[in-house]
Design a protein around this motif. Structure first.
Motif, mmCIF file in Angstrom:
data_model
loop_
_atom_site.group_PDB
_atom_site.id
_atom_site.type_symbol
_atom_site.label_atom_id
_atom_site.label_comp_id
_atom_site.label_asym_id
_atom_site.label_seq_id
_atom_site.Cartn_x
_atom_site.Cartn_y
_atom_site.Cartn_z
ATOM 1 N N THR A 55 0.822 -1.207 0.000
ATOM 2 C CA THR A 55 0.000 0.000 0.000
ATOM 3 C C THR A 55 0.853 1.253 0.000
ATOM 4 O O THR A 55 0.600 2.210 -0.758
ATOM 5 N N ASP A 65 1.332 4.110 -2.878
ATOM 6 C CA ASP A 65 1.126 5.528 -2.586
ATOM 7 C C ASP A 65 2.319 6.364 -3.031
ATOM 8 O O ASP A 65 2.175 7.574 -3.304
ATOM 9 N N VAL A 124 -3.193 -4.141 -2.173
ATOM 10 C CA VAL A 124 -3.520 -2.734 -2.388
ATOM 11 C C VAL A 124 -5.025 -2.494 -2.266
ATOM 12 O O VAL A 124 -5.472 -1.430 -1.791
#
Length: 307
Positions: free
Chosen positions: A24, A28, A51
């Motif tokens: 994740t 980002d 994700v």
């Protein structure tokens, strides 16, 4: 008893959570799912689940401050090119060692192996050395002693208003942190004995004071139980060949006073008592070589006192 290794929990619970957190954070930071898959050594399909939040994971790791900080540090390093796989692995191994030292992995291990609860287990950190075994044996002895007290039919009437406790010292005990006892003391509720928690070291100042005073005269005496002072119990002790020793309740330094009284006697009696003072309930201490010995003597005395 289930036999679960901490490493199993690392693989089954910690690693999937950390991979999902890393995936994740790397997403980002602008990395593609394939790039993330290459960095983490998993498939692109796995990264897609991470994700999307479909991978699950364990919140005790996801919300753990040290885990969060480590994952953020690795994500920054991998995304910025300052870290490679070796560096990331080093960070994760250091984190695992910390989490095994009374951290979330340790908590999970106790949940999976309830026999570890209350033992102060730190096998992952220190290994099975003599000190760890001694601590484990003392805690187990106090647990057994507490159960013994709870099984005595006459015990409810012998519990003082302040509660009963049972304690035992480590072989080389120096202070109250080396004495294991029941946190919160043992209470009588509705004629039943309630044991609120598993024993811990440093849980009882009063029992520790008595045990340490006894050990200063006779190192073989390592266990003690406190009960309400009762003339029938004292008479039972005399009838069984024990000579109870009285001491003053209101000495400022009870430990020193007990040591003086034991020294005067030239030994540690199995039963010592006081008759109370202003604001101090009358209490009797029953000693033994172990906590179980002391609890079993309490059972014998109470049985004799009621026959």
């Amino acid at each position: 008893m289930a036999l679960v290794l901490p490493s199993e929990l690392v693989v089954d619970r910690f690693l999937p959570t950390v991979r999902a957190m890393l995936a994740t954070r790397l997403a980002d930071r602008g990395m593609t799912q394939q790039e993330i898959a290459t960095k983490l050594g998993v498939t692109q399909a796995a990264v897609s689940k991470y994700v999307s939040g479909e991978s699950g994971g364990d919140d005790r790791f996801r919300d753990h401050p040290e885990t969060v900080a480590t994952v953020d540090r690795i994500a920054d390093g991998l995304a910025g090119g300052e870290m490679d796989g070796y560096d990331a692995l080093s960070e994760l191994l250091a984190l695992i060692r910390d989490l095994e030292d009374r951290g979330p992995i340790c908590e999970l291990h106790e949940e999976e192996m309830p026999a570890l609860r209350g033992l102060g287990c730190d096998l992952c950190v220190r290994g099975l050395d003599p000190d760890v075994r001694a601590e484990r044996d003392v805690l187990a002895n106090v647990r057994t002693a507490a159960r013994t007290l709870a099984s005595i039919p006459e015990m409810a009437a012998a519990v003082p208003n302040v509660g009963t406790n049972v304690g035992m010292a480590l072989p080389d005990a120096r202070d109250e942190t080396d004495i294991a006892a029941v946190p919160g003391r043992i209470y009588e509720i509705g004629r039943r004995i309630e044991i609120p928690a598993n024993p811990e070291f440093g849980a009882s100042k009063h029992v520790a004071t008595a045990v340490l005073a006894a050990r200063s005269i006779d190192p073989e005496v390592r266990g003690a139980v406190n009960v309400a002072t009762d003339e029938a119990l004292l008479e039972a002790a005399r009838a069984l060949g024990y000579d109870p020793l009285e001491f003053d309740a209101d000495y400022e330094d009870r430990g020193e006073h007990l040591r003086d009284r034991f020294a005067e006697r030239g030994s540690v009696p199995r039963v010592v008592y006081h008759q109370g003072a202003f604001g101090i309930e009358p209490i009797t201490y029953v000693f033994g070589e172990t906590a179980v010995d002391a609890a079993e003597l309490v059972a014998t005395l109470l049985e004799e006192a009621t026959t």
